[in-house]
Design an enzyme around this catalytic site. Sequence first.
Site, PDB file in Angstrom:
ATOM      1  N   ASP A 171       0.848  -1.196   0.000  1.00  0.00           N
ATOM      2  CA  ASP A 171       0.000   0.000   0.000  1.00  0.00           C
ATOM      3  C   ASP A 171       0.889   1.253   0.000  1.00  0.00           C
ATOM      4  O   ASP A 171       1.825   1.352   0.807  1.00  0.00           O
ATOM      5  CB  ASP A 171      -0.870  -0.053   1.278  1.00  0.00           C
ATOM      6  CG  ASP A 171      -1.959   1.000   1.305  1.00  0.00           C
ATOM      7  OD1 ASP A 171      -2.384   1.441   0.228  1.00  0.00           O
ATOM      8  OD2 ASP A 171      -2.396   1.363   2.423  1.00  0.00           O
ATOM      9  N   HIS A 196      -9.382   4.981  -1.810  1.00  0.00           N
ATOM     10  CA  HIS A 196      -8.626   5.022  -0.545  1.00  0.00           C
ATOM     11  C   HIS A 196      -9.418   5.836   0.474  1.00  0.00           C
ATOM     12  O   HIS A 196     -10.385   6.513   0.140  1.00  0.00           O
ATOM     13  CB  HIS A 196      -7.266   5.695  -0.773  1.00  0.00           C
ATOM     14  CG  HIS A 196      -6.281   4.803  -1.441  1.00  0.00           C
ATOM     15  ND1 HIS A 196      -5.140   4.369  -0.821  1.00  0.00           N
ATOM     16  CD2 HIS A 196      -6.280   4.240  -2.677  1.00  0.00           C
ATOM     17  CE1 HIS A 196      -4.466   3.592  -1.658  1.00  0.00           C
ATOM     18  NE2 HIS A 196      -5.132   3.501  -2.788  1.00  0.00           N
ATOM     19  N   GLY A 197      -8.940   5.795   1.708  1.00  0.00           N
ATOM     20  CA  GLY A 197      -9.528   6.662   2.726  1.00  0.00           C
ATOM     21  C   GLY A 197     -10.997   6.406   2.946  1.00  0.00           C
ATOM     22  O   GLY A 197     -11.783   7.333   3.146  1.00  0.00           O
ATOM     23  N   ASN A 217     -10.075   0.698   0.361  1.00  0.00           N
ATOM     24  CA  ASN A 217      -9.011   0.631   1.384  1.00  0.00           C
ATOM     25  C   ASN A 217      -9.505   1.061   2.764  1.00  0.00           C
ATOM     26  O   ASN A 217     -10.059   2.155   2.905  1.00  0.00           O
ATOM     27  CB  ASN A 217      -7.867   1.572   0.987  1.00  0.00           C
ATOM     28  CG  ASN A 217      -7.031   1.022  -0.140  1.00  0.00           C
ATOM     29  OD1 ASN A 217      -7.485   0.190  -0.914  1.00  0.00           O
ATOM     30  ND2 ASN A 217      -5.796   1.494  -0.223  1.00  0.00           N
ATOM     31  N   ILE A 218      -9.252   0.206   3.729  1.00  0.00           N
ATOM     32  CA  ILE A 218      -9.698   0.509   5.092  1.00  0.00           C
ATOM     33  C   ILE A 218      -8.585   0.193   6.091  1.00  0.00           C
ATOM     34  O   ILE A 218      -8.092  -0.937   6.163  1.00  0.00           O
ATOM     35  CB  ILE A 218     -10.980  -0.293   5.424  1.00  0.00           C
ATOM     36  CG1 ILE A 218     -12.132   0.237   4.557  1.00  0.00           C
ATOM     37  CG2 ILE A 218     -11.323  -0.193   6.917  1.00  0.00           C
ATOM     38  CD1 ILE A 218     -13.383  -0.569   4.616  1.00  0.00           C
TER      39      ILE A 218
HETATM   40  P1  13P Z   1      -8.548   5.094   6.033  1.00  0.00           P
HETATM   41  O1  13P Z   1      -7.626   5.975   6.801  1.00  0.00           O
HETATM   42  O2  13P Z   1      -9.828   5.791   5.686  1.00  0.00           O
HETATM   43  O3  13P Z   1      -8.814   3.778   6.688  1.00  0.00           O
HETATM   44  O4  13P Z   1      -7.843   4.778   4.620  1.00  0.00           O
HETATM   45  C1  13P Z   1      -6.851   3.788   4.527  1.00  0.00           C
HETATM   46  C2  13P Z   1      -6.160   3.766   3.210  1.00  0.00           C
HETATM   47  O5  13P Z   1      -6.535   4.409   2.245  1.00  0.00           O
HETATM   48  C3  13P Z   1      -4.985   2.920   3.111  1.00  0.00           C
HETATM   49  O6  13P Z   1      -4.348   3.012   1.877  1.00  0.00           O
HETATM   50  O1  G3H Z   2      -2.903   5.008   3.853  1.00  0.00           O
HETATM   51  C1  G3H Z   2      -2.415   4.298   4.667  1.00  0.00           C
HETATM   52  C2  G3H Z   2      -2.500   4.238   6.106  1.00  0.00           C
HETATM   53  O2  G3H Z   2      -3.711   4.549   6.682  1.00  0.00           O
HETATM   54  C3  G3H Z   2      -1.308   4.852   6.795  1.00  0.00           C
HETATM   55  O3  G3H Z   2      -0.692   3.790   7.399  1.00  0.00           O
HETATM   56  O4  G3H Z   2       0.770   4.547   9.263  1.00  0.00           O
HETATM   57  O5  G3H Z   2       1.049   2.319   8.201  1.00  0.00           O
HETATM   58  O6  G3H Z   2       1.710   4.339   6.963  1.00  0.00           O
HETATM   59  P1  G3H Z   2       0.828   3.786   7.992  1.00  0.00           P
HETATM   60 ZN    ZN Z   3      -4.476   4.981   1.050  1.00  0.00          ZN
END
Ligand code: 13P
Ligand code: G3H
Ligand code: ZN
Length: 306
Positions: free
Chosen positions: A80, A207-208, A251-252
């Site tokens: 990721d 994402h997010g 993505n979560i």
């Molecule tokens: P969240 O912070 O919303 O869980 O998103 C995670 C993410 O996009 C990881 O790539």
């Molecule tokens: O987008 C990714 C994550 O939410 C951030 O994770 O703290 O492992 O880099 P990390």
């Molecule tokens: Zn992300």
Amino acid sequence: MKNLSYYYKKAIKEGFAVGAFNFSNLETLKAICSAAQKTNSPVIIAITEGALNYFGIDFVVAITKTAKKQYSTPIFLHLDHGQSFETCALAVDNGFDSVMIDASSLAFEENIKLTKQVVDYAHKKGVLVEGELGQIKGIEDNLSNEQNHFTAPLQAKEFVEKTRVDSLAVAIGTSHGAYKFNGESKLRFDILSEIEKQLPAFPLVLHGASAVNQEFVNEVNLYGGKLGYPKGVDEKLTNIAVTKHNIVKINIDTDLRIAFTAGVRKSLKDNPENFDARKYLKSGQENVESVVTHKIKNVLNSYSKI
Ligand code: 13P
Ligand code: G3H
Ligand code: ZN
């Protein structure tokens, strides 16, 4: 075993998304895999560079190999937010199923160049590549974006054609972390539809996408945490993105972190005499499993899609 690209195609046809759940400890990994197994859902286990450094790559390879053996449901290991060619190549060489090269903070042409370099390397070994265009507000590993730059649909088409990525992460209003919106959550479905016009039936990634469940937030706060008033994406919106659009991967991370923390805090508070880590970590693990199960059944629509 059917590969991830099979599931991306199936997801577009059948209106579901494969959950990409981040893990940075064994308990979370087991919880994700167990929930996927019990719901007959394909699942992506995602690891950031930060989590990779925390574990050490050899541990990651060993435990994910074991997980794939132990659970019969399709499990795909994904890097990721890879931030360099070198990290992506390391993941490819270590048997990851898929890598993301996140060069979205670079200028358009530079993003294309670096992404294409990763694609050329990964595709030789049959590994899928996700690129990102536009910027997603919040903390992306160590990169912090103050503002959302939505994905430009015409650029998306050019980006995919020039890089030959297998999927594209789009910026349509989500952001990383727990504090995504001040008021109501909003996603730019109009932009998403424009992207889909330019890239018909192409796998897109959101994402997010954490919803930031208020019950777990309250529990964290009740048992000594200090999360304030975080706000995530309304799960109804995420479900629309999954069922009515070509979002094939969601993505979560944050939702799992908050659920895990709530479980651990509650267990420690309820059992002050306990100092056996297995007991309080298990509470975190159970919470994560319940969140992943809920997402698969009620948000991602990936229940019984193996
Ligand atoms: P969240 O912070 O919303 O869980 O998103 C995670 C993410 O996009 C990881 O790539
Ligand atoms: O987008 C990714 C994550 O939410 C951030 O994770 O703290 O492992 O880099 P990390
Ligand atoms: Zn992300």
